[in-house]
Design an enzyme around this catalytic site. Structure first.
Site, short mmCIF file in Angstrom:
data_model
loop_
_atom_site.label_atom_id
_atom_site.label_comp_id
_atom_site.label_asym_id
_atom_site.label_seq_id
_atom_site.Cartn_x
_atom_site.Cartn_y
_atom_site.Cartn_z
N GLU A 164 0.85 -1.19 0.00
CA GLU A 164 0.00 0.00 0.00
C GLU A 164 0.89 1.24 0.00
OE1 GLU A 164 -3.73 1.75 2.64
OE2 GLU A 164 -2.19 0.57 3.65
N LYS A 179 -9.62 1.41 -2.58
CA LYS A 179 -9.84 0.87 -1.23
C LYS A 179 -11.25 1.21 -0.73
CE LYS A 179 -7.63 1.07 3.36
NZ LYS A 179 -6.51 1.70 4.11
N CYS A 189 -5.13 -3.28 2.68
CA CYS A 189 -4.90 -3.03 4.11
C CYS A 189 -6.14 -3.23 4.99
CB CYS A 189 -4.31 -1.63 4.28
SG CYS A 189 -3.44 -1.40 5.86
#
Length: 280
Positions: free
Chosen positions: A46, A118, A159
């Site tokens: 990330e 995300k 994440c």
């Protein structure tokens, strides 16, 4: 993508600073080394372009996708090396004053095959002065992405998504063979939960999990957990790094997916249900 094939993956564990050009140079060097070692697929963490500590840094350094140095350099390197590449995510300018936390799959020709924004925003108070409010800065994605490649079907996440098992279940039901979890996990949460969550997602879905992580103390002052991992569909750790930058190599034997799912066919056994509230 024959289910008896084997291919070699490489996870780059890096310590991104605040200079995207330096990040680009480091990532290209890692890609070249990985290709020389026979990697057919390369994954980065990330925030591979830079890791900001605050809103001001993020806004001042982010550029639009078409102008990002890491993406441009990785596309050129992918074409030179002839590898599939997963750029775990980049901090990019979006619309309406918001930023994007966006991942990419690049083809061996350097083309962009897939994008993923995300979905879940990390809004937490960790104590000791650490707090994060991603939703104040980043526009969340609204859909998961399954990237079809000749190697495997790749489920793209980033994440904090790791804490939401429904994302991985849906990707697996859509056909994912490998789940990608690039991250910049904090040290406290990484020490407590990183390996446990990664192994759980593999066990629940019968997928391989490849998780490239940021590591160490960054120029921004943030500290990340590292410990990049490759996990097989039975939940076994194939290999892992610790906290120094480096490259993790692993062989992905696709036959293990069918084997794990035949032993524990949890995906096939899903049933709809309601919750009944009862009490005295």
């Amino acid at each position: 993508m024959p289910m008896d094939s084997t291919w070699r993956a490489a996870l780059l564990q890096i310590t991104s600073g605040l200079d995207p050009q330096r990040s680009a140079d480091d990532i290209v060097a890692g890609m070249q080394e990985a290709c020389a070692q026979g990697a057919e697929f390369i994954s980065t963490p990330e925030m591979s372009n830079f890791l900001p500590a605050n809103r001001r840094e993020a806004i001042s350094r982010a550029v639009e996708e078409s102008d990002d140095r890491v993406l441009a350099a990785a596309r050129e390197a992918a074409a030179r090396c002839g590898c599939w590449v997963h750029i775990g995510s980049l901090c990019l300018k979006g619309a309406g004053g918001k930023l994007l936390n966006r991942g990419f799959i690049l083809t061996p020709s350097g083309d962009i095959a897939a994008r993923y924004d995300k979905i879940h925003m990390f809004d937490v108070e960790l104590g000791n002065g650490e707090s994060y409010r991603e939703s104040a800065l980043y526009a969340p994605g609204s859909a998961a992405t399954l990237a079809e490649t000749p190697l495997a079907k790749l489920g793209m996440t980033i994440c904090y998504d790791l804490r939401f098992p429904q994302v991985y279940e849906q990707l697996a039901l859509a056909g994912a063979d490998v789940l990608l979890v690039p991250a910049a996990f904090t040290q406290p949460t990484g020490q407590a939960h990183w390996e446990t969550l990664l192994r759980a997602r593999a066990i629940e879905t019968g997928c391989f999990v490849l998780a490239a992580g940021q590591t160490g103390t960054h120029e921004s002052g943030r500290k990340t957990h590292g410990h990049s991992m490759a996990i097989d569909p039975w939940g076994r750790v194939i290999d892992a790094l610790e906290r120094t930058p480096g490259i993790l190599y692993c062989n992905i034997e696709m036959k293990h997916i069918a084997s794990a799912r035949s032993k524990i066919p949890a995906l096939a056994h899903r049933k709809p249900f309601d919750v009944t509230t009862m009490g005295l």
